[in-house]
Design a protein around this motif. Sequence first.
Motif, short mmCIF file in Angstrom:
data_model
loop_
_atom_site.label_atom_id
_atom_site.label_comp_id
_atom_site.label_asym_id
_atom_site.label_seq_id
_atom_site.Cartn_x
_atom_site.Cartn_y
_atom_site.Cartn_z
N ARG A 77 116.93 7.93 40.42
CA ARG A 77 116.69 6.49 40.26
C ARG A 77 116.89 6.10 38.81
O ARG A 77 116.66 6.90 37.90
N GLU A 78 117.28 4.86 38.61
CA GLU A 78 117.46 4.31 37.27
C GLU A 78 116.35 3.34 36.91
O GLU A 78 116.13 3.04 35.73
N ALA A 107 119.19 5.12 48.61
CA ALA A 107 118.83 4.47 47.34
C ALA A 107 117.53 5.02 46.79
O ALA A 107 116.44 4.59 47.18
N GLY A 108 117.65 5.95 45.86
CA GLY A 108 116.46 6.56 45.28
C GLY A 108 115.52 5.56 44.63
O GLY A 108 114.29 5.73 44.67
N ASP A 109 116.07 4.51 44.02
CA ASP A 109 115.22 3.49 43.40
C ASP A 109 114.29 2.87 44.44
O ASP A 109 113.12 2.60 44.16
N GLN A 126 111.93 5.96 46.23
CA GLN A 126 110.84 6.46 45.39
C GLN A 126 109.80 5.39 45.10
O GLN A 126 108.62 5.69 44.96
N LYS A 141 119.96 -3.46 44.10
CA LYS A 141 120.19 -2.02 44.16
C LYS A 141 121.37 -1.75 45.09
O LYS A 141 121.28 -1.93 46.31
N THR A 175 124.40 0.88 46.52
CA THR A 175 124.78 2.29 46.69
C THR A 175 126.28 2.44 46.86
O THR A 175 126.81 3.55 46.80
#
Length: 315
Positions: free
Chosen positions: A229-230, A253-255, A258, A292, A294
């Motif tokens: 994630r950013e 989408a890790g953002d 998480q 966000k 991807t």
Amino acid sequence: MQTTASTAPIWYSTEQVREAVSPDDARRLIENALAGGFDPASDPDRTSKPAGSGELLLMPATIGDWSGIKVVSVAPENPEHGLPRIQATYLLMDSKTLSTQALLEGAMLTELRTPAMSAVAADHLAPAGPCTLMVFGTGPQAWGHIEAMSRIRPISQVLVSARNEQRIEDLVQQTKQFGLQARAAAPAEVAQAQIVVCATSAREPLFDGTLVQPGACVVAMGSHEPGARELDADLMGRSVVIVEDPATALREAGDVIQAIADGTLGRDGFSTVSQLVRGEVARSTQRPNVFKGTGMAWQDLVVAVGVHEHFASRA
């Protein structure tokens, strides 16, 4: 739709792809597809398989008369050999017969469609008027986003943050040659920006999310992995969050993933870019606005069709 009876597909090079579709053209093609009723949720899942020294990704899509698939290779050690880490080829087919009509250099498609998708979202999420743009990263997507954002807003200055000082300077100089004011910046200077673009391979948040001002637009597109994630959970939790497709976001989408795990974002705490384009949701002036992305296969298809139809109209 125009197809060809030839058994030999037409090849479009990097230069031809860029000649046929400008960053602004790509943005309009993507927005028109969404405004015309295309639902990104209909896109097949991207698949990834280990191969050689890296992995292969397959990205199929169908919209109306056209179908296609992008074959992407990711070889992490390639830069050591003077080769791109990511390479790609696109196969464009007519939906009726699934006959290949064209082959396109796929990396340029990615360089075009990703900033274009971000610009579609940012055009609806960013404040009107002159904006300070802060970019995290120095690769092709960082430059592509600078160019794309300059088409939707007057950019008063560009702030560049990254780990490599020489690459920062190179991007600053490229941006100045493009006609924009630019300089290196520390991550905390994100507080000055009305548009923030994260175009990195970072696996941890790039900056303190509490610094982002209400009403600002933040684009995070550097990863499509659950473990990367950013943006931090605080920023995700206090923002209007827009994604391309909920199922894809919850898978890749890790953002998003998480932030949900951290308890700051609900599983239904975001809207889609289709809703944004159709006016069903709107930016907030009281909260940050996050897109966000991807990257999805339908975006490649839309731009590939634009390239093919550009040259077909000249034949």
